[in-house]
Design a protein around this motif. Structure first.
Motif, PDB file in Angstrom:
ATOM      1  N   GLU A  94       0.837  -1.205   0.000  1.00  0.00           N
ATOM      2  CA  GLU A  94       0.000   0.000   0.000  1.00  0.00           C
ATOM      3  C   GLU A  94       0.870   1.253   0.000  1.00  0.00           C
ATOM      4  OE1 GLU A  94      -3.566   2.120   2.652  1.00  0.00           O
ATOM      5  OE2 GLU A  94      -2.891   0.081   3.114  1.00  0.00           O
ATOM      6  N   LEU A  95       1.890   1.264   0.843  1.00  0.00           N
ATOM      7  CA  LEU A  95       2.806   2.407   0.893  1.00  0.00           C
ATOM      8  C   LEU A  95       3.552   2.564  -0.427  1.00  0.00           C
ATOM      9  CD1 LEU A  95       4.485   4.595   2.441  1.00  0.00           C
ATOM     10  CD2 LEU A  95       6.038   2.733   3.072  1.00  0.00           C
ATOM     11  N   LEU A  96       4.078   1.463  -0.950  1.00  0.00           N
ATOM     12  CA  LEU A  96       4.882   1.523  -2.171  1.00  0.00           C
ATOM     13  C   LEU A  96       4.033   1.912  -3.383  1.00  0.00           C
ATOM     14  CD1 LEU A  96       7.103  -1.624  -1.597  1.00  0.00           C
ATOM     15  CD2 LEU A  96       7.729   0.772  -1.268  1.00  0.00           C
ATOM     16  N   GLU A  97       2.780   1.488  -3.398  1.00  0.00           N
ATOM     17  CA  GLU A  97       1.906   1.882  -4.511  1.00  0.00           C
ATOM     18  C   GLU A  97       1.704   3.398  -4.528  1.00  0.00           C
ATOM     19  OE1 GLU A  97      -2.753   1.437  -5.820  1.00  0.00           O
ATOM     20  OE2 GLU A  97      -1.737  -0.359  -5.062  1.00  0.00           O
ATOM     21  N   GLY A  98       1.523   3.985  -3.350  1.00  0.00           N
ATOM     22  CA  GLY A  98       1.353   5.437  -3.284  1.00  0.00           C
ATOM     23  C   GLY A  98       2.584   6.178  -3.771  1.00  0.00           C
ATOM     24  N   ILE A  99       3.778   5.678  -3.393  1.00  0.00           N
ATOM     25  CA  ILE A  99       5.023   6.310  -3.843  1.00  0.00           C
ATOM     26  C   ILE A  99       5.164   6.168  -5.355  1.00  0.00           C
ATOM     27  CG2 ILE A  99       7.541   6.176  -3.712  1.00  0.00           C
ATOM     28  CD1 ILE A  99       7.202   5.252  -0.800  1.00  0.00           C
ATOM     29  N   ALA A 100       4.847   4.972  -5.864  1.00  0.00           N
ATOM     30  CA  ALA A 100       4.986   4.726  -7.304  1.00  0.00           C
ATOM     31  C   ALA A 100       3.996   5.570  -8.115  1.00  0.00           C
ATOM     32  CB  ALA A 100       4.796   3.242  -7.596  1.00  0.00           C
ATOM     33  N   LYS A 101       2.765   5.646  -7.647  1.00  0.00           N
ATOM     34  CA  LYS A 101       1.751   6.429  -8.377  1.00  0.00           C
ATOM     35  C   LYS A 101       2.172   7.885  -8.519  1.00  0.00           C
ATOM     36  CE  LYS A 101      -2.622   3.967  -7.633  1.00  0.00           C
ATOM     37  NZ  LYS A 101      -3.956   4.031  -6.957  1.00  0.00           N
ATOM     38  N   ALA A 102       2.868   8.401  -7.513  1.00  0.00           N
ATOM     39  CA  ALA A 102       3.290   9.806  -7.560  1.00  0.00           C
ATOM     40  C   ALA A 102       4.328  10.050  -8.652  1.00  0.00           C
ATOM     41  CB  ALA A 102       3.845  10.224  -6.199  1.00  0.00           C
ATOM     42  N   GLN A 103       4.944   8.983  -9.160  1.00  0.00           N
ATOM     43  CA  GLN A 103       5.954   9.130 -10.211  1.00  0.00           C
ATOM     44  C   GLN A 103       5.380   8.972 -11.623  1.00  0.00           C
ATOM     45  OE1 GLN A 103       8.850  10.160  -9.210  1.00  0.00           O
ATOM     46  NE2 GLN A 103       8.287   9.870  -7.060  1.00  0.00           N
ATOM     47  N   ILE A 104       4.114   8.607 -11.727  1.00  0.00           N
ATOM     48  CA  ILE A 104       3.486   8.452 -13.044  1.00  0.00           C
ATOM     49  C   ILE A 104       3.356   9.824 -13.713  1.00  0.00           C
ATOM     50  CG2 ILE A 104       1.363   7.839 -14.256  1.00  0.00           C
ATOM     51  CD1 ILE A 104       2.926   5.411 -13.400  1.00  0.00           C
ATOM     52  N   ARG A 105       3.793   9.889 -14.953  1.00  0.00           N
ATOM     53  CA  ARG A 105       3.688  11.130 -15.729  1.00  0.00           C
ATOM     54  C   ARG A 105       3.045  10.808 -17.079  1.00  0.00           C
ATOM     55  NH1 ARG A 105       4.789  12.480 -11.393  1.00  0.00           N
ATOM     56  NH2 ARG A 105       6.518  13.774 -10.633  1.00  0.00           N
ATOM     57  N   LEU A 106       1.840  11.303 -17.285  1.00  0.00           N
ATOM     58  CA  LEU A 106       1.128  11.069 -18.534  1.00  0.00           C
ATOM     59  C   LEU A 106       1.312  12.260 -19.465  1.00  0.00           C
ATOM     60  CD1 LEU A 106      -2.211   9.582 -17.143  1.00  0.00           C
ATOM     61  CD2 LEU A 106      -0.176   8.356 -17.919  1.00  0.00           C
ATOM     62  N   PRO A 107       1.352  12.016 -20.770  1.00  0.00           N
ATOM     63  CA  PRO A 107       1.501  13.143 -21.702  1.00  0.00           C
ATOM     64  C   PRO A 107       0.240  13.996 -21.716  1.00  0.00           C
ATOM     65  CG  PRO A 107       1.059  11.109 -22.898  1.00  0.00           C
ATOM     66  CD  PRO A 107       1.267  10.709 -21.458  1.00  0.00           C
ATOM     67  N   ALA A 108       0.429  15.261 -21.936  1.00  0.00           N
ATOM     68  CA  ALA A 108      -0.724  16.150 -22.050  1.00  0.00           C
ATOM     69  C   ALA A 108      -1.548  15.778 -23.272  1.00  0.00           C
ATOM     70  CB  ALA A 108      -0.246  17.595 -22.156  1.00  0.00           C
ATOM     71  N   ALA A 109      -2.863  15.897 -23.144  1.00  0.00           N
ATOM     72  CA  ALA A 109      -3.743  15.518 -24.257  1.00  0.00           C
ATOM     73  C   ALA A 109      -3.858  16.646 -25.282  1.00  0.00           C
ATOM     74  CB  ALA A 109      -5.114  15.145 -23.716  1.00  0.00           C
ATOM     75  N   THR A 110      -4.171  17.840 -24.797  1.00  0.00           N
ATOM     76  CA  THR A 110      -4.349  18.991 -25.711  1.00  0.00           C
ATOM     77  C   THR A 110      -3.742  20.243 -25.086  1.00  0.00           C
ATOM     78  OG1 THR A 110      -6.549  19.357 -24.744  1.00  0.00           O
ATOM     79  CG2 THR A 110      -6.424  18.082 -26.799  1.00  0.00           C
ATOM     80  N   PRO A 111      -2.414  20.268 -24.928  1.00  0.00           N
ATOM     81  CA  PRO A 111      -1.805  21.463 -24.332  1.00  0.00           C
ATOM     82  C   PRO A 111      -1.990  22.681 -25.225  1.00  0.00           C
ATOM     83  CG  PRO A 111      -0.116  20.042 -25.278  1.00  0.00           C
ATOM     84  CD  PRO A 111      -1.413  19.284 -25.355  1.00  0.00           C
ATOM     85  N   ARG A 112      -2.246  23.817 -24.598  1.00  0.00           N
ATOM     86  CA  ARG A 112      -2.470  25.035 -25.385  1.00  0.00           C
ATOM     87  C   ARG A 112      -2.089  26.256 -24.555  1.00  0.00           C
ATOM     88  NH1 ARG A 112      -8.784  24.052 -26.235  1.00  0.00           N
ATOM     89  NH2 ARG A 112      -7.949  21.949 -26.398  1.00  0.00           N
ATOM     90  N   ARG A 113      -1.713  27.313 -25.256  1.00  0.00           N
ATOM     91  CA  ARG A 113      -1.430  28.596 -24.616  1.00  0.00           C
ATOM     92  C   ARG A 113      -2.556  29.555 -24.969  1.00  0.00           C
ATOM     93  NH1 ARG A 113       4.435  30.975 -25.051  1.00  0.00           N
ATOM     94  NH2 ARG A 113       4.614  29.553 -23.278  1.00  0.00           N
ATOM     95  N   VAL A 114      -3.157  30.141 -23.934  1.00  0.00           N
ATOM     96  CA  VAL A 114      -4.298  31.031 -24.121  1.00  0.00           C
ATOM     97  C   VAL A 114      -3.974  32.375 -23.472  1.00  0.00           C
ATOM     98  CG1 VAL A 114      -6.757  31.384 -23.698  1.00  0.00           C
ATOM     99  CG2 VAL A 114      -5.869  29.063 -24.064  1.00  0.00           C
ATOM    100  N   VAL A 115      -4.160  33.450 -24.241  1.00  0.00           N
ATOM    101  CA  VAL A 115      -3.951  34.800 -23.712  1.00  0.00           C
ATOM    102  C   VAL A 115      -5.327  35.392 -23.402  1.00  0.00           C
ATOM    103  CG1 VAL A 115      -2.970  37.083 -24.110  1.00  0.00           C
ATOM    104  CG2 VAL A 115      -1.880  35.054 -25.116  1.00  0.00           C
ATOM    105  N   VAL A 116      -5.522  35.765 -22.135  1.00  0.00           N
ATOM    106  CA  VAL A 116      -6.832  36.213 -21.653  1.00  0.00           C
ATOM    107  C   VAL A 116      -6.739  37.673 -21.222  1.00  0.00           C
ATOM    108  CG1 VAL A 116      -8.632  35.826 -19.928  1.00  0.00           C
ATOM    109  CG2 VAL A 116      -7.388  33.876 -20.886  1.00  0.00           C
ATOM    110  N   ASN A 117      -7.733  38.446 -21.575  1.00  0.00           N
ATOM    111  CA  ASN A 117      -7.787  39.839 -21.161  1.00  0.00           C
ATOM    112  C   ASN A 117      -7.980  39.921 -19.648  1.00  0.00           C
ATOM    113  OD1 ASN A 117      -7.884  42.659 -21.451  1.00  0.00           O
ATOM    114  ND2 ASN A 117     -10.123  42.628 -21.538  1.00  0.00           N
ATOM    115  N   GLY A 118      -7.142  40.725 -18.964  1.00  0.00           N
ATOM    116  CA  GLY A 118      -7.289  40.896 -17.523  1.00  0.00           C
ATOM    117  C   GLY A 118      -6.291  40.049 -16.740  1.00  0.00           C
ATOM    118  N   ILE A 119      -6.383  40.163 -15.417  1.00  0.00           N
ATOM    119  CA  ILE A 119      -5.463  39.488 -14.503  1.00  0.00           C
ATOM    120  C   ILE A 119      -6.203  38.354 -13.797  1.00  0.00           C
ATOM    121  CG2 ILE A 119      -3.893  39.754 -12.557  1.00  0.00           C
ATOM    122  CD1 ILE A 119      -3.082  41.291 -15.083  1.00  0.00           C
ATOM    123  N   LEU A 120      -5.660  37.144 -13.925  1.00  0.00           N
ATOM    124  CA  LEU A 120      -6.246  35.986 -13.240  1.00  0.00           C
ATOM    125  C   LEU A 120      -5.513  35.716 -11.938  1.00  0.00           C
ATOM    126  CD1 LEU A 120      -6.735  33.499 -16.227  1.00  0.00           C
ATOM    127  CD2 LEU A 120      -8.394  35.101 -15.250  1.00  0.00           C
TER     128      LEU A 120
END
Length: 317
Positions: free
Chosen positions: A252-278
Motif C-alpha cells: 500500500e505504501l509503495l503503490e502510493g510512492i509509485a503512483k506519484a511518479q506516473i507522468r502522462l503526456p498532455a492531451a491537448t496542451p495550449r497557450r491562451v492569452v486572456v484579457n485581464g489578470i487571473l
C-alpha cells in the motif's frame, strides 16, 4: 477555479506535446542485492542442473498505470531516503510462526507484538525452533528477508545450533507442485550473549534471478521458509527471542510512492492569452463558449503581459 468567457480570449495556439518525461510504469528499487548480516553459507540448487552461486534478483515494486498499454514508458526509481518499505511486525498480513520447544504466547505472538520487552523462551537441551512457512505464493513473494532480536546463555552446539536459515523456493504450480529452484542462505547467531543485552540480526535475502519469469520457459510460483533455531547441549541454557518476523513489502505504501511518479503526456496542451489578470492561486480554469464546447484545463504556467494573462494549460510551453 476561474470561469472565463471566450470573448475575453485575445489569442490562443496549441503547444507541442512534450513526451520526454512520460512514465506509465514505475519500478521502485528496494534492494539490488543482499544486505545486513552476511550469510556463512549460500547456494542455489536447481533440479537436474546442479548447485550454483546465487544470482540475486533485485527486490523491486512495480506499478503500472492503465495508459501503459498505449505508451509503454518504464522508469526505475530509488526508494526515497528514510522510507521503511516493510510492514510493521504487528501487521495482520504477517502470519504467526510455528514454535518447537519454545514458548510463544499471544496473538500476535511475543516475537511480533511490537513490545521490545516481551519474548519467547526455550530452555533445556532440546532443539528450539521458530519457523515461518510461507507456502502461500500470494504472500511469499512479499518476503525480502527477516529481522531477529535474541539473547543466548549457556553452552550451545557448534554443529547445528544458533542459526537462521532463509530459503526461497520456486516450484511448479499445483497439482504437480515440484521444486525447481532453491536459494538457500544460512546465518549464524553469536555463540553466547547476555540476555539483558539482546543481539540484533537483520538481513535482506533476495530470490535467485534464475526463477524470474524472464529467465524460465515454465511458469513457477514462490514459497519461502525462515527458520531460526538454537540447540543447547546442556539444560542450563536459555534462548530468548524478542523479535523474529519476515520483512514483507508494504504494498500500500509503495503503490502510493509509485503512483506519484506516473507522468502522462498532455492531451491537448495550449497557450491562451486572456484579457485581464487571473488569480495565480487558481490551478484550473474553465473557458465558456469555446468552439466545440466549454474547455476546462489545469494550469501548468501563468504569466502576465501588458494587462493580460498568458495561461499554459496542461504543460508549460
Amino acid at each position: 477555479m476561474a470561469t472565463i468567457a471566450y470573448s475575453d480570449v485575445l489569442e490562443w495556439h496549441p503547444l507541442p506535446i512534450d513526451s520526454q518525461d512520460v512514465v506509465t510504469k514505475v519500478r521502485l528499487l528496494i534492494a539490488g542485492n543482499r544486505a545486513g548480516a552476511e550469510p556463512v553459507e549460500q547456494r542455489t540448487s536447481i533440479v537436474n542442473e546442479g548447485t550454483f552461486d546465487i544470482v540475486p534478483e533485485p527486490v523491486v515494486y512495480e506499478y503500472e498505470a492503465p495508459e501503459h498499454a498505449t505508451y509503454g514508458a518504464v522508469k526505475s526509481f530509488a526508494l526515497p531516503e528514510g522510507v521503511n518499505p516493510f510492514l510493521e511486525q504487528t501487521d495482520d498480513v504477517i502470519p504467526e510462526p510455528e514454535a518447537v520447544n519454545i514458548s510463544n504466547p499471544g496473538s500476535p505472538s511475543a516475537v511480533r507484538d511490537g513490545d521490545p520487552d516481551t519474548y519467547a523462551e526455550g530452555t533445556g537441551a532440546g532443539q528450539m525452533i521458530l519457523r515461518y512457512m510461507l507456502g502461500d505464493t500470494s504472500i511469499a513473494h512479499l518476503c525480502a528477508g527477516f529481522r531477529l532480536r535474541y539473547g543466548l546463555t549457556g553452552t550451545y552446539s557448534t554443529a547445528i545450533g544458533r542459526q537462521v536459515l532463509m530459503q526461497h523456493w520456486h516450484y511448479t504450480p499445483p497439482p504437480d507442485g515440484q521444486q525447481r529452484i532453491l536459494a538457500h542462505r544460512r546465518y549464524e547467531m553469536q555463540l553466547t550473549n547476555e540476555i539483558d543485552e539482546p543481539t540484533e540480526m537483520y538481513a535482506i535475502s533476495t530470490w535467485d534471478a534464475r526463477g524470474a519469469v524472464e529467465n524460465r520457459s515454465e511458469d513457477l510460483v514462490k514459497a519461502a521458509v525462515i527458520w531460526a533455531e538454537a540447540n543447547p547441549t546442556s539444560a542450563g541454557g536459555a534462548w530468548r527471542v524478542y523479535e523474529f518476523y519476515p520483512l514483507f513489502l508494504n504494498e500500500e505504501l509503495l503503490e502510493g510512492i509509485a503512483k506519484a511518479q506516473i507522468r502522462l503526456p498532455a492531451a491537448t496542451p495550449r497557450r491562451v492569452v486572456v484579457n485581464g489578470i487571473l488569480d495565480p492561486t487558481d490551478r484550473e480554469h474553465t473557458i465558456t463558449g469555446w468552439p466545440g464546447g466549454d474547455f476546462t484545463g489545469a494550469v501548468a504556467r501563468l504569466t502576465y503581459e501588458d494587462g493580460a494573462t498568458v495561461v499554459d494549460f496542461e504543460e508549460p510551453g
